[in-house]
Design a protein around this motif. Structure first.
Motif, short mmCIF file in Angstrom:
data_model
loop_
_atom_site.label_atom_id
_atom_site.label_comp_id
_atom_site.label_asym_id
_atom_site.label_seq_id
_atom_site.Cartn_x
_atom_site.Cartn_y
_atom_site.Cartn_z
N MET A 127 0.82 -1.22 0.00
CA MET A 127 0.00 0.00 0.00
C MET A 127 0.85 1.27 0.00
O MET A 127 0.32 2.37 -0.03
CB MET A 127 -0.93 0.01 1.22
CG MET A 127 -1.97 -1.06 1.24
SD MET A 127 -2.95 -0.90 2.78
CE MET A 127 -3.96 -2.35 2.71
N LYS A 128 2.18 1.10 0.10
CA LYS A 128 3.12 2.23 0.12
C LYS A 128 2.79 3.23 1.23
O LYS A 128 2.73 4.43 1.02
CB LYS A 128 3.17 2.92 -1.25
CG LYS A 128 3.66 1.99 -2.34
CD LYS A 128 3.67 2.65 -3.69
CE LYS A 128 4.22 1.66 -4.68
NZ LYS A 128 3.81 1.82 -6.02
N LEU A 129 2.58 2.69 2.43
CA LEU A 129 2.22 3.52 3.57
C LEU A 129 3.47 3.99 4.31
O LEU A 129 4.48 3.30 4.34
CB LEU A 129 1.33 2.73 4.53
CG LEU A 129 0.01 2.22 3.94
CD1 LEU A 129 -0.72 1.36 4.95
CD2 LEU A 129 -0.86 3.39 3.50
N LYS A 130 3.37 5.17 4.90
CA LYS A 130 4.46 5.71 5.70
C LYS A 130 4.25 5.27 7.15
O LYS A 130 3.30 5.67 7.80
CB LYS A 130 4.47 7.24 5.65
CG LYS A 130 4.97 7.82 4.37
CD LYS A 130 5.01 9.34 4.50
CE LYS A 130 5.61 10.00 3.29
NZ LYS A 130 5.67 11.46 3.49
N VAL A 131 5.18 4.44 7.63
CA VAL A 131 5.16 3.99 9.03
C VAL A 131 6.61 3.98 9.49
O VAL A 131 7.46 3.36 8.88
CB VAL A 131 4.56 2.56 9.15
CG1 VAL A 131 4.64 2.08 10.58
CG2 VAL A 131 3.13 2.53 8.65
N ASP A 132 6.89 4.72 10.57
CA ASP A 132 8.25 4.74 11.09
C ASP A 132 8.57 3.46 11.84
O ASP A 132 9.70 2.98 11.82
CB ASP A 132 8.46 5.95 12.02
CG ASP A 132 8.43 7.26 11.26
OD1 ASP A 132 8.76 7.27 10.06
OD2 ASP A 132 8.05 8.28 11.88
#
Length: 148
Positions: free
Chosen positions: A65-70
């Motif tokens: 999903m190309k999500l931003k998660v640190d």
């Protein structure tokens, strides 16, 4: 598809178990049960398997999903019955996501897909445990777990 695991007794309460990946792990009872605590406890290992199974699903979906998660973590608490054979009758799974720009809707969808469709270990646990799953979103940098 058959899966094979071999487990060898190493004496006392300690065992070495092979995995289809080629990695080995050690299993041992705690001192209160006659072991030396030099390995994973079998029932706790089941909880690690649950977290790992769902975690791999969620990590793959974050990438897809190309999500931003640190960072993210999975915390599990389980209630062990008092009577023998002791088993987990209630299991709480908490997903924690960390980052400044979290897409809560898509991350929740990733968790839902894992627990409802993909994670076979979750399905196995549902056969004998009441499952409670919660998702938490953390935006404050102070909350971040160090990676590495």
């Amino acid at each position: 598809m058959a899966v094979k695991v071999s487990t060898k007794w190493l004496g006392n309460m300690r065992f070495e178990s092979t995995n289809p990946s080629g990695h080995n792990l050690f299993i041992d009872a705690g001192e209160e049960s006659g072991g030396k605590g030099e390995g994973y406890r079998p029932k706790a290992l089941m909880l690690s398997g649950l977290a790992g199974c769902s975690g791999i699903d969620v990590a793959a979906l974050i990438k897809k999903m190309k999500l931003k998660v640190d960072d993210f973590s999975i915390e599990i608490e389980a209630n062990l019955t008092e009577e023998h054979p002791k088993y987990y009758d209630k299991v709480s799974v908490h997903f924690h996501f960390y980052g400044e720009d979290l897409n809560e809707k898509k991350l929740q969808r990733a968790v839902d897909l894992s627990i409802e469709k993909y994670c076979g270990v979750m399905e196995m646990f549902r056969q004998f445990s009441k499952m409670d799953v919660k998702t938490h979103f953390h935006y404050d940098k102070v909350d971040f777990f160090p990676v590495g």
